[in-house]
Write an enzyme that holds these catalytic residues in place. Structure first.
Site, short mmCIF file in Angstrom:
data_model
loop_
_atom_site.label_atom_id
_atom_site.label_comp_id
_atom_site.label_asym_id
_atom_site.label_seq_id
_atom_site.Cartn_x
_atom_site.Cartn_y
_atom_site.Cartn_z
N ASN A 69 0.53 -1.42 -0.33
CA ASN A 69 -0.03 -0.25 -0.30
C ASN A 69 0.85 1.49 0.27
OD1 ASN A 69 -2.61 -0.74 -0.17
ND2 ASN A 69 -2.60 -1.36 1.87
N GLU A 126 -6.06 -7.40 5.40
CA GLU A 126 -6.21 -8.28 3.72
C GLU A 126 -5.59 -9.78 4.67
OE1 GLU A 126 -2.53 -6.82 6.98
OE2 GLU A 126 -4.90 -6.54 5.72
N ASP A 152 -5.56 -2.60 -3.76
CA ASP A 152 -6.94 -3.10 -4.14
C ASP A 152 -7.05 -4.15 -4.83
OD1 ASP A 152 -7.90 -2.26 -1.83
OD2 ASP A 152 -8.94 -0.61 -2.98
#
Length: 379
Positions: A261, A296, A270
């Site tokens: 991220n 996650e 995503d």
């Protein structure tokens, strides 16, 4: 009777109008069918007042078109091919027959037989189009009701045609009040409101199913939501405790997901989660449950699965999820990811929360062991 049926169609028209915003296929066609039916019934009521072309030719053709559009609506609702050619040919036969057997050879019997054959064929087609109740998305009743009523209307119209072919009750005027005429008029005019009622129930059935799926599915990945997963797990564990069969749980987590991220952005993160879900679903069975617990972290519930078999599944998942996804759709650059997996097997009288806790502990051990590995929890 014509007035009451017209009012019923008006009511169904308002109901269908309220469903237009649902964007469900078929609703617009059913609305159009009821508009055609209302116009047709008004023209029928003008028999003896207006020229025959309106209450005989136009009215019968419009009513035949209305029931045809109902069939088209069901085909679109169920994503089936629309039988355009047979319907167009049938409507052309109805229209030409109404004119021929009114002006060239005035025969009420022939007109009624032809109309009855057409309506019977379309009603049977509707009944055939609607799937068996067990294949419905949520409730059996709406599908069963619509299928059976369509079939019954098909039988009614076929019987009507047979009565006139055999000359059981030859009518000089369609307005004549006889037992057969009242019965057949009732069958003819209530088809649209009743089939529309069935269609409305089926739309409601689908809307409720979609709402439940939306509530039970993770909005990003499509996996089961945490709430739905826990519900399924509670039911499965109750069943397993009764039957004495095996049950196992996998908990998996994307390795270094925060770094993905931070380096590539949340959009890429995503994509990783979506890719993980799609790949995982190719490994698990139809009876297994794949859910997103949060962030996650995902879990797989494996009914009727021993610890050894669950460990094998976990290894297959680890292998297929040791992969990469493109950063953008047309980019050659990609980001790689792996997962760590904890495996736990349900013990006698164990609760799901405790089973999940042991699987989580095994997952943490897999992380500590260097990630991209599988660890089985101790009993």
């Amino acid at each position: 009777m014509l007035l009451i049926t017209a009012l019923a169609s008006v009511v169904m028209l308002f109901v269908l109008q309220s469903l237009i915003g649902s964007k469900i296929s078929g609703v617009r066609e059913w609305r159009a069918a009821n508009i055609l039916a209302i116009v047709s019934l008004i023209l029928y009521a003008l028999r003896g007042i207006a020229p025959d072309v309106l209450p005989v030719v136009v009215a019968n053709t419009l009513l035949a078109a209305a029931v045809s559009v109902v069939l088209i609506g069901f085909c679109k609702f169920l994503h089936l091919r629309v039988p355009k050619r047979p319907l167009v040919i049938g409507l052309a036969i109805v229209a030409s027959s109404m004119a021929t057997f009114n002006y060239l050879w005035d025969s009420v019997t022939v007109r009624i037989v032809i109309v009855s054959i057409f309506h019977s064929a379309v009603c049977f087609a509707i009944a055939k189009t609607i799937p068996s109740p067990q294949n419905s998305t949520r409730s059996r009743y709406s599908y069963l009701f619509t299928k059976l009523t369509a079939a019954l209307f098909g039988v009614g119209h076929a019987f009507r045609g047979l009565v006139y072919v055999l000359g059981i009750d030859v009518l000089i005027s369609a307005q004549q009040s006889t037992l057969w005429n009242v019965l057949f008029l009732t069958i003819g005019v209530i088809v649209l409101p009743v089939l529309t009622l069935g269609a409305t129930m089926m739309v409601h059935d689908r809307m409720m199913s979609e709402a439940e799926n939306a509530a039970n599915s993770d909005f990003l990945t499509g996996a089961w939501s945490r709430r739905a997963f826990f519900t399924f797990a509670a039911k499965e564990i109750e069943r397993i405790h009764r039957s004495g069969n095996a049950l196992s749980l996998l908990v998996l987590d994307v390795d270094h997901f925060k770094r993905i991220n931070d380096e590539y952005g949340h959009a890429v993160g995503d994509q990783v989660l979506v890719d993980l879900t799609l790949r995982a679903e190719t490994v698990i069975r139809n009876i297994d449950y794949f859910g997103r617990l949060g962030g996650e972290e995902f879990a797989v519930l494996l009914p009727d699965t021993s610890l050894e078999a669950a460990y094998t599944v976990a290894e297959r998942l680890k292998a297929i999820l040791d992969t990469h996804v493109p950063i953008t759709e047309n980019s050659s650059e990609s980001v790689s990811y792996t997962v760590s997996i904890g495996v736990a097997h349900l013990q006698a009288d164990e609760t799901f929360s405790h089973l999940l806790q042991r699987a989580d502990e095994a997952l943490y051990k897999a992380k500590e062991a260097g990630r991209n590995t599988v660890i089985a929890a101790e009993a």
